[in-house]
Design a protein around this motif. Structure first.
Motif, PDB file in Angstrom:
ATOM      1  N   ARG A  99     102.174 -76.119  54.070  1.00  0.00           N
ATOM      2  CA  ARG A  99     102.770 -75.067  53.244  1.00  0.00           C
ATOM      3  C   ARG A  99     102.399 -73.720  53.817  1.00  0.00           C
ATOM      4  NH1 ARG A  99      99.587 -72.444  49.119  1.00  0.00           N
ATOM      5  NH2 ARG A  99      97.441 -73.150  49.217  1.00  0.00           N
ATOM      6  N   ALA A 100     103.181 -72.736  53.448  1.00  0.00           N
ATOM      7  CA  ALA A 100     102.870 -71.373  53.851  1.00  0.00           C
ATOM      8  C   ALA A 100     101.704 -70.862  53.009  1.00  0.00           C
ATOM      9  CB  ALA A 100     104.085 -70.474  53.654  1.00  0.00           C
ATOM     10  N   TYR A 101     100.864 -70.052  53.597  1.00  0.00           N
ATOM     11  CA  TYR A 101      99.752 -69.440  52.872  1.00  0.00           C
ATOM     12  C   TYR A 101     100.310 -68.638  51.705  1.00  0.00           C
ATOM     13  CZ  TYR A 101      95.883 -66.349  51.774  1.00  0.00           C
ATOM     14  OH  TYR A 101      94.903 -65.665  51.115  1.00  0.00           O
ATOM     15  N   ASP A 102      99.755 -68.839  50.494  1.00  0.00           N
ATOM     16  CA  ASP A 102     100.283 -68.133  49.329  1.00  0.00           C
ATOM     17  C   ASP A 102      99.179 -67.503  48.472  1.00  0.00           C
ATOM     18  OD1 ASP A 102      99.106 -70.278  48.069  1.00  0.00           O
ATOM     19  OD2 ASP A 102     100.941 -70.983  47.097  1.00  0.00           O
ATOM     20  N   SER A 103      98.001 -67.360  49.003  1.00  0.00           N
ATOM     21  CA  SER A 103      96.840 -66.740  48.362  1.00  0.00           C
ATOM     22  C   SER A 103      96.349 -67.496  47.124  1.00  0.00           C
ATOM     23  CB  SER A 103      97.094 -65.258  48.028  1.00  0.00           C
ATOM     24  OG  SER A 103      97.927 -65.136  46.889  1.00  0.00           O
ATOM     25  N   THR A 104      96.755 -68.763  46.978  1.00  0.00           N
ATOM     26  CA  THR A 104      96.261 -69.578  45.857  1.00  0.00           C
ATOM     27  C   THR A 104      95.494 -70.779  46.409  1.00  0.00           C
ATOM     28  OG1 THR A 104      98.122 -71.120  45.684  1.00  0.00           O
ATOM     29  CG2 THR A 104      98.362 -68.985  44.557  1.00  0.00           C
ATOM     30  N   THR A 105      94.892 -71.509  45.519  1.00  0.00           N
ATOM     31  CA  THR A 105      94.201 -72.747  45.906  1.00  0.00           C
ATOM     32  C   THR A 105      94.991 -73.972  45.446  1.00  0.00           C
ATOM     33  OG1 THR A 105      92.906 -72.711  43.866  1.00  0.00           O
ATOM     34  CG2 THR A 105      91.914 -71.681  45.827  1.00  0.00           C
ATOM     35  N   ASN A 106      96.243 -73.786  45.091  1.00  0.00           N
ATOM     36  CA  ASN A 106      97.071 -74.895  44.608  1.00  0.00           C
ATOM     37  C   ASN A 106      97.435 -75.865  45.725  1.00  0.00           C
ATOM     38  OD1 ASN A 106      97.097 -73.700  42.093  1.00  0.00           O
ATOM     39  ND2 ASN A 106      99.046 -72.658  42.439  1.00  0.00           N
ATOM     40  N   ALA A 107      97.307 -77.145  45.438  1.00  0.00           N
ATOM     41  CA  ALA A 107      97.781 -78.206  46.326  1.00  0.00           C
ATOM     42  C   ALA A 107      98.787 -79.002  45.511  1.00  0.00           C
ATOM     43  CB  ALA A 107      96.631 -79.088  46.786  1.00  0.00           C
ATOM     44  N   LEU A 108     100.042 -78.642  45.647  1.00  0.00           N
ATOM     45  CA  LEU A 108     101.087 -79.261  44.837  1.00  0.00           C
ATOM     46  C   LEU A 108     101.559 -80.568  45.468  1.00  0.00           C
ATOM     47  CD1 LEU A 108     103.205 -76.075  44.045  1.00  0.00           C
ATOM     48  CD2 LEU A 108     101.424 -77.148  42.640  1.00  0.00           C
ATOM     49  N   ALA A 109     101.801 -81.559  44.633  1.00  0.00           N
ATOM     50  CA  ALA A 109     102.248 -82.865  45.104  1.00  0.00           C
ATOM     51  C   ALA A 109     103.534 -82.764  45.914  1.00  0.00           C
ATOM     52  CB  ALA A 109     102.444 -83.813  43.929  1.00  0.00           C
ATOM     53  N   GLY A 110     104.412 -81.838  45.557  1.00  0.00           N
ATOM     54  CA  GLY A 110     105.673 -81.674  46.270  1.00  0.00           C
ATOM     55  C   GLY A 110     105.502 -81.277  47.720  1.00  0.00           C
ATOM     56  N   THR A 119      99.006 -81.909  40.497  1.00  0.00           N
ATOM     57  CA  THR A 119      98.459 -80.843  41.326  1.00  0.00           C
ATOM     58  C   THR A 119      97.008 -81.132  41.673  1.00  0.00           C
ATOM     59  OG1 THR A 119      97.711 -79.576  39.427  1.00  0.00           O
ATOM     60  CG2 THR A 119      99.916 -79.074  40.257  1.00  0.00           C
ATOM     61  N   GLY A 120      96.570 -80.502  42.723  1.00  0.00           N
ATOM     62  CA  GLY A 120      95.180 -80.528  43.126  1.00  0.00           C
ATOM     63  C   GLY A 120      94.753 -79.112  43.443  1.00  0.00           C
ATOM     64  N   THR A 121      93.492 -78.936  43.813  1.00  0.00           N
ATOM     65  CA  THR A 121      92.980 -77.601  44.113  1.00  0.00           C
ATOM     66  C   THR A 121      92.219 -77.629  45.427  1.00  0.00           C
ATOM     67  OG1 THR A 121      92.711 -77.212  41.748  1.00  0.00           O
ATOM     68  CG2 THR A 121      91.573 -75.702  43.234  1.00  0.00           C
ATOM     69  N   VAL A 122      92.599 -76.719  46.349  1.00  0.00           N
ATOM     70  CA  VAL A 122      91.885 -76.560  47.614  1.00  0.00           C
ATOM     71  C   VAL A 122      90.614 -75.767  47.320  1.00  0.00           C
ATOM     72  CG1 VAL A 122      92.049 -75.638  49.969  1.00  0.00           C
ATOM     73  CG2 VAL A 122      94.092 -76.526  48.835  1.00  0.00           C
ATOM     74  N   ALA A 123      89.523 -76.079  48.038  1.00  0.00           N
ATOM     75  CA  ALA A 123      88.222 -75.459  47.762  1.00  0.00           C
ATOM     76  C   ALA A 123      88.271 -73.927  47.832  1.00  0.00           C
ATOM     77  CB  ALA A 123      87.170 -75.995  48.710  1.00  0.00           C
ATOM     78  N   PRO A 162      97.720 -65.467  60.329  1.00  0.00           N
ATOM     79  CA  PRO A 162      97.822 -64.865  58.998  1.00  0.00           C
ATOM     80  C   PRO A 162      99.194 -65.155  58.376  1.00  0.00           C
ATOM     81  CG  PRO A 162      96.900 -63.304  60.568  1.00  0.00           C
ATOM     82  CD  PRO A 162      97.349 -64.512  61.361  1.00  0.00           C
ATOM     83  N   GLY A 163      99.157 -65.565  57.112  1.00  0.00           N
ATOM     84  CA  GLY A 163     100.397 -65.806  56.385  1.00  0.00           C
ATOM     85  C   GLY A 163     100.891 -67.248  56.439  1.00  0.00           C
ATOM     86  N   THR A 164     100.300 -68.112  57.281  1.00  0.00           N
ATOM     87  CA  THR A 164     100.746 -69.498  57.349  1.00  0.00           C
ATOM     88  C   THR A 164      99.537 -70.421  57.377  1.00  0.00           C
ATOM     89  OG1 THR A 164     100.769 -69.596  59.761  1.00  0.00           O
ATOM     90  CG2 THR A 164     102.807 -68.897  58.664  1.00  0.00           C
ATOM     91  N   ALA A 165      99.758 -71.640  56.967  1.00  0.00           N
ATOM     92  CA  ALA A 165      98.724 -72.661  57.048  1.00  0.00           C
ATOM     93  C   ALA A 165      99.383 -74.022  57.011  1.00  0.00           C
ATOM     94  CB  ALA A 165      97.739 -72.530  55.896  1.00  0.00           C
ATOM     95  N   ALA A 166      98.857 -74.949  57.790  1.00  0.00           N
ATOM     96  CA  ALA A 166      99.307 -76.338  57.710  1.00  0.00           C
ATOM     97  C   ALA A 166      98.085 -77.160  57.417  1.00  0.00           C
ATOM     98  CB  ALA A 166      99.937 -76.763  59.042  1.00  0.00           C
ATOM     99  N   TRP A 167      98.027 -77.770  56.296  1.00  0.00           N
ATOM    100  CA  TRP A 167      96.869 -78.546  55.890  1.00  0.00           C
ATOM    101  C   TRP A 167      97.164 -80.016  56.004  1.00  0.00           C
ATOM    102  CZ3 TRP A 167      96.383 -75.382  50.806  1.00  0.00           C
ATOM    103  CH2 TRP A 167      95.845 -74.135  51.088  1.00  0.00           C
ATOM    104  N   HIS A 168      96.185 -80.781  56.385  1.00  0.00           N
ATOM    105  CA  HIS A 168      96.348 -82.231  56.492  1.00  0.00           C
ATOM    106  C   HIS A 168      95.291 -82.896  55.630  1.00  0.00           C
ATOM    107  CE1 HIS A 168      99.161 -81.751  59.760  1.00  0.00           C
ATOM    108  NE2 HIS A 168      98.366 -80.822  60.213  1.00  0.00           N
ATOM    109  N   MET A 169      95.726 -83.734  54.732  1.00  0.00           N
ATOM    110  CA  MET A 169      94.804 -84.434  53.862  1.00  0.00           C
ATOM    111  C   MET A 169      94.444 -85.755  54.512  1.00  0.00           C
ATOM    112  SD  MET A 169      95.306 -85.499  49.883  1.00  0.00           S
ATOM    113  CE  MET A 169      95.579 -83.867  49.272  1.00  0.00           C
TER     114      MET A 169
END
Length: 188
Positions: free
Chosen positions: A94-105, A123-127, A180-187
């Protein structure tokens, strides 16, 4: 005679593996034969413990006696073995959005078998909200829902709340996506 079967991890089919064959009875004198082969099958493909396994088409081979002098009488007894639950992996991008939300979608699941349909809900929460690697995720209300297609019937099953460790609890961001402004997270 008897046989034992090995436990296996869910793979979407009923094929079982024979672990060992018991001793044959009813042989003449001290003659021996070898029992092998055959088709071992679980009663169904679903995960569970103590599931019935049957064996058909087992083959007699020569030992100290000649296999052609004997025939397997009757039906071989059944045994039990387990089909273990299969772990699935998940990744999120997902794109960086200044939140800690990890949405299932935003999550993509991997390791799904055949026609099984699996999705995440909740939903989940990133640290932390900053871009980085190996970010732990608190699962919150994330739950896995999967549908198994059996004989054209869709049977819903839900897991997740009872087994949150099965939904990989760590999210990582590869260094090349930490602009800055983007992030790709892998669970994982």
């Amino acid at each position: 005679t008897s046989f034992t079967a090995l436990d296996k991890t869910y793979d979407g089919n009923i094929v079982a593996t024979v672990n060992s064959y018991g001793a044959l009875t009813g042989l003449v004198g001290s003659e021996t034969l070898v029992l092998g082969g055959g088709n071992a099958r679980f009663a169904d493909k679903n995960a569970g413990t103590g599931k019935t396994v049957t064996l058909t088409s087992a083959i007699l081979s020569n030992g100290t006696g000649i296999a052609n002098d004997y025939v397997l009488g009757g039906t071989l007894p059944s045994t039990t073995a387990s089909i273990l639950k299969k772990s699935v992996g998940a990744s999120v991008s997902r794109a960086y959005d200044s939140t800690t939300n990890a949405l299932a979608g935003n999550l993509t699941l991997g390791g799904i078998i055949g026609a099984d349909s699996v999705s995440l809900q909740g939903t989940g929460t990133v640290a932390t909200k900053s871009v980085g690697t190996a970010k732990p995720v608190t699962l919150g209300t994330l739950a896995v829902t999967f549908l198994i297609l059996v004989f054209s019937e869709v049977t819903p099953k839900v897991m997740g709340a009872a087994y949150p460790e099965r939904i990989a609890p760590v999210i990582t961001a590869p260094p090349e996506t930490t602009k800055p402004g983007t992030a790709a997270w892998h669970m994982r």
